[in-house]
Enzyme design. Structure first.
Site, PDB file in Angstrom:
ATOM      1  N   SER A   1       0.829  -1.210   0.000  1.00 17.53           N
ATOM      2  CA  SER A   1       0.000   0.000   0.000  1.00 17.53           C
ATOM      3  C   SER A   1       0.859   1.254   0.000  1.00 17.53           C
ATOM      4  O   SER A   1       1.913   1.299   0.650  1.00 17.53           O
ATOM      5  CB  SER A   1      -0.860  -0.025   1.260  1.00 17.53           C
ATOM      6  OG  SER A   1      -1.425   1.238   1.497  1.00 17.53           O
TER       7      SER A   1
ATOM      8  N   TYR B   1      -2.104  -0.294  10.232  1.00 16.42           N
ATOM      9  CA  TYR B   1      -2.315  -0.918   8.920  1.00 16.42           C
ATOM     10  C   TYR B   1      -1.072  -0.738   8.042  1.00 16.42           C
ATOM     11  O   TYR B   1      -0.512  -1.701   7.505  1.00 16.42           O
ATOM     12  CB  TYR B   1      -3.548  -0.306   8.233  1.00 16.42           C
ATOM     13  CG  TYR B   1      -3.599  -0.584   6.756  1.00 16.42           C
ATOM     14  CD1 TYR B   1      -3.828  -1.880   6.285  1.00 16.42           C
ATOM     15  CD2 TYR B   1      -3.390   0.426   5.815  1.00 16.42           C
ATOM     16  CE1 TYR B   1      -3.847  -2.142   4.926  1.00 16.42           C
ATOM     17  CE2 TYR B   1      -3.412   0.168   4.458  1.00 16.42           C
ATOM     18  CZ  TYR B   1      -3.645  -1.118   4.017  1.00 16.42           C
ATOM     19  OH  TYR B   1      -3.646  -1.386   2.675  1.00 16.42           O
TER      20      TYR B   1
ATOM     21  N   LYS C   1       1.884  -3.508   6.720  1.00 14.81           N
ATOM     22  CA  LYS C   1       2.271  -3.746   5.320  1.00 14.81           C
ATOM     23  C   LYS C   1       3.785  -3.531   5.141  1.00 14.81           C
ATOM     24  O   LYS C   1       4.452  -4.276   4.420  1.00 14.81           O
ATOM     25  CB  LYS C   1       1.499  -2.803   4.387  1.00 14.81           C
ATOM     26  CG  LYS C   1       0.035  -3.193   4.215  1.00 14.81           C
ATOM     27  CD  LYS C   1      -0.089  -4.476   3.405  1.00 14.81           C
ATOM     28  CE  LYS C   1      -1.522  -4.928   3.252  1.00 14.81           C
ATOM     29  NZ  LYS C   1      -1.636  -6.231   2.556  1.00 14.81           N
TER      30      LYS C   1
HETATM   31  C1  UD1 Z   1      -6.479   4.582   2.739  1.00 15.57           C
HETATM   32  C2  UD1 Z   1      -5.026   4.178   2.771  1.00 15.57           C
HETATM   33  C3  UD1 Z   1      -4.754   3.220   1.648  1.00 15.57           C
HETATM   34  C4  UD1 Z   1      -5.697   2.054   1.712  1.00 15.57           C
HETATM   35  C5  UD1 Z   1      -7.107   2.600   1.567  1.00 15.57           C
HETATM   36  C6  UD1 Z   1      -8.124   1.479   1.587  1.00 15.57           C
HETATM   37  C7  UD1 Z   1      -3.640   5.939   3.716  1.00 15.57           C
HETATM   38  C8  UD1 Z   1      -2.832   7.148   3.453  1.00 15.57           C
HETATM   39  N1  UD1 Z   1      -4.187   5.358   2.646  1.00 15.57           N
HETATM   40  O1  UD1 Z   1      -6.607   5.447   1.646  1.00 15.57           O
HETATM   41  O2  UD1 Z   1      -3.439   2.735   1.764  1.00 15.57           O
HETATM   42  O3  UD1 Z   1      -5.416   1.151   0.691  1.00 15.57           O
HETATM   43  O4  UD1 Z   1      -7.359   3.490   2.653  1.00 15.57           O
HETATM   44  O5  UD1 Z   1      -8.586   1.194   2.842  1.00 15.57           O
HETATM   45  O6  UD1 Z   1      -3.763   5.523   4.834  1.00 15.57           O
HETATM   46  N2  UD1 Z   1     -12.657  11.211   2.441  1.00 15.57           N
HETATM   47  C9  UD1 Z   1     -13.658  12.140   2.727  1.00 15.57           C
HETATM   48  N3  UD1 Z   1     -14.851  11.668   3.184  1.00 15.57           N
HETATM   49  C10 UD1 Z   1     -15.111  10.326   3.349  1.00 15.57           C
HETATM   50  C11 UD1 Z   1     -14.083   9.400   3.047  1.00 15.57           C
HETATM   51  C12 UD1 Z   1     -12.866   9.879   2.599  1.00 15.57           C
HETATM   52  O7  UD1 Z   1     -13.468  13.345   2.583  1.00 15.57           O
HETATM   53  O8  UD1 Z   1     -16.216   9.980   3.781  1.00 15.57           O
HETATM   54  C13 UD1 Z   1     -11.372  11.710   1.920  1.00 15.57           C
HETATM   55  C14 UD1 Z   1     -10.196  11.317   2.784  1.00 15.57           C
HETATM   56  O9  UD1 Z   1      -9.963  12.274   3.780  1.00 15.57           O
HETATM   57  C15 UD1 Z   1      -9.070  11.242   1.734  1.00 15.57           C
HETATM   58  C16 UD1 Z   1      -9.793  10.811   0.455  1.00 15.57           C
HETATM   59  O10 UD1 Z   1     -11.157  11.097   0.672  1.00 15.57           O
HETATM   60  O11 UD1 Z   1      -8.531  12.504   1.521  1.00 15.57           O
HETATM   61  C17 UD1 Z   1      -9.641   9.337   0.177  1.00 15.57           C
HETATM   62  O12 UD1 Z   1      -9.995   8.608   1.346  1.00 15.57           O
HETATM   63  P1  UD1 Z   1     -10.167   7.011   1.358  1.00 15.57           P
HETATM   64  O13 UD1 Z   1     -11.005   6.584   0.202  1.00 15.57           O
HETATM   65  O14 UD1 Z   1     -10.611   6.622   2.729  1.00 15.57           O
HETATM   66  O15 UD1 Z   1      -8.708   6.466   1.072  1.00 15.57           O
HETATM   67  P2  UD1 Z   1      -7.318   6.838   1.777  1.00 15.57           P
HETATM   68  O16 UD1 Z   1      -7.501   7.228   3.182  1.00 15.57           O
HETATM   69  O17 UD1 Z   1      -6.583   7.767   0.871  1.00 15.57           O
END
Ligand code: UD1
Length: 354
Positions: free
Chosen positions: A129, A153, A157
């Site tokens: 990841s 997590y 990894k």
């Molecule tokens: C995280 C992990 C990644 C993992 C993935 C799947 C990190 C940096 N990355 O990705 O390695 O494979 O989860 O579990 O830890 N967001 C919102 N609202 C929401 C959900 C998300 O604004 O309801 C934003 C988050 O703040 C982020 C972006 O959307 O900026 C993507 O979030 P998300 O889809 O959860 O993935 P990551 O956190 O990037």
């Protein structure tokens, strides 16, 4: 005629696993799947088989930490290579349950390595990841970026990567291709396979999809005070079909040479949360209500891949864009509002093989 290779997939029922099963079946591979269905369902397999017109050779409800059960699977099949997806993957949950994360992700990987070694299977594609890079700053990250995991997590990894690298150093018969995924999203364009979160979705695109179909009122945007053009965080979103394709290409390169080889899997372009919302609105044709709330603990400003290493090594690059990701995720959501448990699925489930 030469027998097609037999691939064992751990976690083959999951989001990336199921799409990879379809991709590999489509390309003639024979498949063995091991999954404990902790965060997935065997109901996905009839869909994979329907899509490809082929059967998965065997599906085992086995926890990879169960060494005896895992060894028995290897006893029964002649496995050429393993693709190891099975893991816990929710960043937030890992803060609450660190021991479970280390046990499943690291313990599961060493249990698998032991079974592979006992059965003289030495070729592995490993799911890693981009989260191992932590808060690495701005700009595309290549594979030499130092790992700085910020949650259990990511730490699990990174620990697996170090174990695998050391095993490769000491046991030269091993080849490990380690794929560091950025943010895989989207769904199979057929609308039959997709991401099915349990309970409230923790990730952005599945949450947006449920807002779009009215299951949830509005999205919470976690922070609009980042140092980015629109203030929301930047990620490198990668279509799950490209992700699956990359695993098939990886299998074709396992014979290139022994040792551990690490590759980023990303598009190489960063998108803000608001850009993802806009792309999804275009895909579904209606506005996605959202409100800005404080940042999510542990989130970083930007994670974007430098994807040139994998292209140089294999001549492969992701080809699908954000519009495809959103259109496909939306199609899956519309066809499967209740994931794989809905009525359409119950019909498809008849004849399941697990
Ligand atoms: C995280 C992990 C990644 C993992 C993935 C799947 C990190 C940096 N990355 O990705 O390695 O494979 O989860 O579990 O830890 N967001 C919102 N609202 C929401 C959900 C998300 O604004 O309801 C934003 C988050 O703040 C982020 C972006 O959307 O900026 C993507 O979030 P998300 O889809 O959860 O993935 P990551 O956190 O990037």
């Amino acid at each position: 005629m030469k027998k097609p290779p037999t691939i064992l997939l751990t976690g083959g029922a999951g989001f990336i696993g199921s799409h990879t099963c379809a991709e590999l079946l489509h390309h003639g591979y024979e498949l063995i799947v091991v999954d404990n269905f902790a965060n997935s369902t065997p109901r996905v397999f009839p869909r994979v088989e329907r899509l490809t017109g082929r059967h998965i050779d065997a599906i085992y409800d086995v926890d990879i930490r169960d060494r005896h059960a895992l060894s028995a699977v290897f006893d029964r099949h002649s496995v050429d290579a393993v693709v190891h997806f099975a893991a816990r993957k929710a960043v937030g949950e890992s803060m609450q349950l660190p021991v479970e994360y280390y046990d499943t992700n690291i313990g599961g990987t060493t249990s698998l390595l032991r079974a592979m070694q006992e059965h003289r299977v030495h070729r592995l594609v490993f799911s890693s990841s981009c989260s191992i890079y932590g808060d690495a700053g701005r700009g595309p990250l290549d594979e030499t970026t130092p790992a700085r995991p910020t949650n259990p997590y990511a730490a699990s990894k990174w620990a697996c990567e170090q174990v695998l690298a050391d095993v490769c150093r000491r046991c030269p018969q091993f080849t490990v291709l380690c794929l560091r995924y950025f943010n895989p999203v989207g769904a199979h364009p057929s609308g039959l396979l997709g991401e099915v979160p349990r309970g409230t979705p923790g990730n952005l695109v599945p949450y947006v999809a449920q807002v779009a179909d009215g299951r949830r009122d509005r999205l919470s945007v976690f922070g609009a005070d980042y140092d980015t053009p629109d203030g929301t965080a930047i990620r490198d979103y990668l279509h799950v079909m490209d992700t699956a394709e990359a695993h098939r290409v990886a299998l074709e390169h396992l014979a290139d040479g022994p040792g551990m080889h690490v590759f980023n899997l990303g598009v190489g372009a960063g998108r803000t949360v608001l850009e993802v919302i806009a792309a999804f609105e275009a895909a579904c044709g209606s506005p996605i209500p959202y409100q800005v709330v404080p940042r999510r603990p542990g989130d970083v400003t930007e994670l974007v891949a430098d994807p040139t290493a994998v292209e140089r090594a294999w001549g492969w690059r992701a080809t699908r864009g954000l519009a495809d990701m959103c259109q496909d995720a939306w199609r899956f959501q519309q066809h499967n509002p209740h994931g794989y448990a809905g009525r359409a699925q119950q019909r498809a489930y008849q004849g399941a093989t697990p």
